[in-house]
Design a protein around this motif. Structure first.
Motif, PDB file in Angstrom:
ATOM      1  N   LEU A 104       4.315  -3.106  -0.176  1.00 13.43           N
ATOM      2  CA  LEU A 104       3.223  -2.129  -0.211  1.00 13.43           C
ATOM      3  C   LEU A 104       3.622  -0.888   0.581  1.00 13.43           C
ATOM      4  O   LEU A 104       4.149  -1.004   1.694  1.00 13.43           O
ATOM      5  CB  LEU A 104       1.936  -2.730   0.372  1.00 13.43           C
ATOM      6  N   ARG A 105       3.346   0.261   0.012  1.00  5.91           N
ATOM      7  CA  ARG A 105       3.559   1.534   0.711  1.00  5.91           C
ATOM      8  C   ARG A 105       2.186   2.204   0.841  1.00  5.91           C
ATOM      9  O   ARG A 105       1.728   2.905  -0.052  1.00  5.91           O
ATOM     10  CB  ARG A 105       4.533   2.424  -0.069  1.00  5.91           C
ATOM     11  N   ARG A 106       1.540   1.925   1.952  1.00  8.05           N
ATOM     12  CA  ARG A 106       0.157   2.352   2.129  1.00  8.05           C
ATOM     13  C   ARG A 106       0.081   3.838   2.481  1.00  8.05           C
ATOM     14  O   ARG A 106       0.926   4.364   3.214  1.00  8.05           O
ATOM     15  CB  ARG A 106      -0.526   1.528   3.230  1.00  8.05           C
ATOM     16  N   ASP A 118      -1.981   1.106  -1.132  1.00  8.09           N
ATOM     17  CA  ASP A 118      -0.829   1.502  -1.935  1.00  8.09           C
ATOM     18  C   ASP A 118      -1.364   1.915  -3.300  1.00  8.09           C
ATOM     19  O   ASP A 118      -1.714   1.053  -4.133  1.00  8.09           O
ATOM     20  CB  ASP A 118       0.143   0.324  -2.075  1.00  8.09           C
ATOM     21  N   ARG A 167       0.245   0.258  -6.474  1.00  7.75           N
ATOM     22  CA  ARG A 167      -0.061  -1.140  -6.724  1.00  7.75           C
ATOM     23  C   ARG A 167      -1.517  -1.318  -7.178  1.00  7.75           C
ATOM     24  O   ARG A 167      -1.793  -2.156  -8.045  1.00  7.75           O
ATOM     25  CB  ARG A 167       0.213  -1.974  -5.466  1.00  7.75           C
ATOM     26  N   HIS A 187      -3.596  -6.538  -0.017  1.00 18.37           N
ATOM     27  CA  HIS A 187      -4.399  -5.474   0.596  1.00 18.37           C
ATOM     28  C   HIS A 187      -5.539  -6.027   1.448  1.00 18.37           C
ATOM     29  O   HIS A 187      -6.338  -5.255   1.988  1.00 18.37           O
ATOM     30  CB  HIS A 187      -4.991  -4.562  -0.496  1.00 18.37           C
TER      31      HIS A 187
END
Length: 477
Positions: free
Chosen positions: A328-330, A369, A372, A456
């Motif tokens: 995840l790239r939040r 993200d 996603r 998440h």
């Protein structure tokens, strides 16, 4: 030899060892008590004998002063010797009764000389040859005259010996009783530990779920006490945890086997297609050049489908492994905007399914993200299009509560059969078993969507009703 005794001692049961230890401690206590009691009794009887000697000498000294002879009361077995002091040396007078003095008078004479030098009463214990131990007392009757009396210590020693015998017998019986009854009580108190050992042996060859693998709680006071009850409770709790862990492990292993089997089955189809199209491409290149491009396009399509499947499997594996670097790239993004983008894409790719977005909040900024979450929305919308007939309306709605934001994706299709509702999120699961993979996909879409939502910190739930099927995505604010 010592090591052998230690090994023999260690082989004894815990209750027996505790009883022996209690017996050894009691033996030390009995020895201390017996020694103190014997010493006290000896000192008490010696003091009484000294007092008796002093009282008797007072009367006898008066008799000597008054009549010049021993005419006072005499005790049987006692000795009486009167000495005249001449030039500092005691000289024994001739006794009125030959039995008043022993055959060996050296000890009496030495005490009379010591009294003359000390000018005070002198006490001593001496062994008279052929007579035994005597308690001697010397006192001055008048200037130049000393009386020495001797009382036998035989009665005192007999009394002390009888006391020691009584103590040995009494303490020995008490010690034996203590060890035997203590061992019985300790074994009864340690029965819960034996139950635990028996249960542990049973667990080694039986199922943990058996009722015999649990220790019953006892309310009796001799069941080991609160400490053993705590140990029993902890033991049962440990068994429950082990049972749960083994069940989870067995379920995980079963799920892994099924996953590997399904993945192998899913990958085998595109691999066979790739191999078949490769053979066709090779044949067309040599015999039918006009068919070459068509076979090459199909070869690329199968390779692309296999690549999508591998990407989904890799993503699920990374999510299941809970890696430190999650996939995840939040960032801060607007949930409503993501829903609008997904809806536009769905309308363009599925014109046969009318899509409506229910008006909701203007913006819902979340730390997430966006790529996603968009993937989750695309999977849910595509799922609605694939599993419903053409013309079936689809609806998307965003709602917000103080704790979370929710996305509802609903369709008015035929719905999901009740028997399949608990399995729709399983990997490689298809509601329609007869549907081809070209139309129905690999069965990983909902599984991937739920795993991404859980990554998440949210949930993905199915809320079927009589007329609509609703998937609800819940994301914490």
């Amino acid at each position: 030899m010592i090591a052998r005794h230690r090994q023999s001692y260690r082989r004894l049961r815990l209750g027996t060892r505790l009883a022996l230890g209690l017996g050894a401690l009691s033996l030390v206590v009995f020895a201390v008590v017996g020694t103190a009691l014997t010493t006290y009794m000896r000192d008490y009887l010696s003091a009484q004998l000294d007092d008796q000697l002093a009282i008797a000498q007072v009367a006898q000294s008066k008799s000597i002063v008054d009549s010049g002879s021993l005419t006072g009361k005499k005790y049987w077995g006692w000795y009486y010797a009167v000495y005249d002091i001449r030039d500092g040396e005691p000289v024994l007078r001739k006794p009125e009764d030959p039995g008043d003095v022993p055959g060996d008078v050296d000890a009496l004479t030495a005490l009379a000389k010591a009294q003359t030098a000390a000018d005070a009463e002198v006490l001593s214990t001496a062994h008279l040859a052929g007579e035994g131990d005597y308690r001697l007392r010397a006192c001055a009757v008048e200037p130049g005259v000393v009386l020495v009396s001797g009382a036998p210590l035989e009665d005192l020693e007999d009394t002390v010996g009888q006391l020691i015998t009584i103590q040995v017998v009494t303490f020995g019986l008490a010690l034996l009783t203590l060890v035997l009854f203590g061992r019985a009580l300790l074994r009864r108190g340690l029965n819960p530990l034996s139950d635990m050992a028996h249960t542990a042996h049973g667990i080694a060859s039986h199922d943990l779920t058996e009722s015999a693998s649990r220790l019953p709680l006892r309310a009796d006071s001799l069941g080991g006490g609160p400490e053993v009850e705590e140990l029993r409770t902890a033991f049962n709790t440990m068994l429950e945890h082990i049972d749960d862990s083994l069940a989870v492990r067995a379920e995980a292993e079963q799920r892994l086997r099924r996953f590997v089997a399904d993945a192998s089955h899913e990958l085998r189809t595109p691999l066979m297609s790739v191999r078949g199209y490769a053979d066709l491409f090779q044949y067309a290149a040599a015999n039918a050049p006009e068919e070459r491009d068509k076979h090459l396009a199909r070869l690329r399509a199968e390779a692309a489908r296999m690549g999508f499947l591998l990407d989904d499997l890799l993503l699920l594996a990374r999510l299941d492994a809970a890696e430190v670097e999650t996939p995840l790239r939040r960032e801060k993004a607007d949930l409503v905007e993501l829903v609008e983008l997904a809806a536009d894409a769905f309308r363009a790719s599925h014109p046969g399914h009318p899509l409506s977005v229910t008006p909701g909040p203007a913006a819902v900024p979340l730390w997430m993200d966006p790529h996603r979450i968009r993937q989750v929305l695309d999977n849910l919308l595509t799922n609605a299009a694939v599993h419903t007939p053409a013309g079936t309306p689809v609806r998307v709605e965003v709602t917000v509560s103080p704790e979370a934001a929710r996305i509802h994706v609903a369709d008015q299709g035929p719905g999901i059969p009740p028997d399949d509702r608990d399995s729709v999120f399983d990997r490689f699961y298809r509601v329609d078993k007869a549907r081809s993979r070209d139309r129905g996909g690999s069965g990983l879409g909902l599984s991937v969507a739920r795993s991404l939502v859980q990554a998440h910190g949210g949930t993905l739930e199915l809320n079927p009703s009589a007329r609509t099927t609703v998937f609800t995505v819940t994301l914490p604010l």
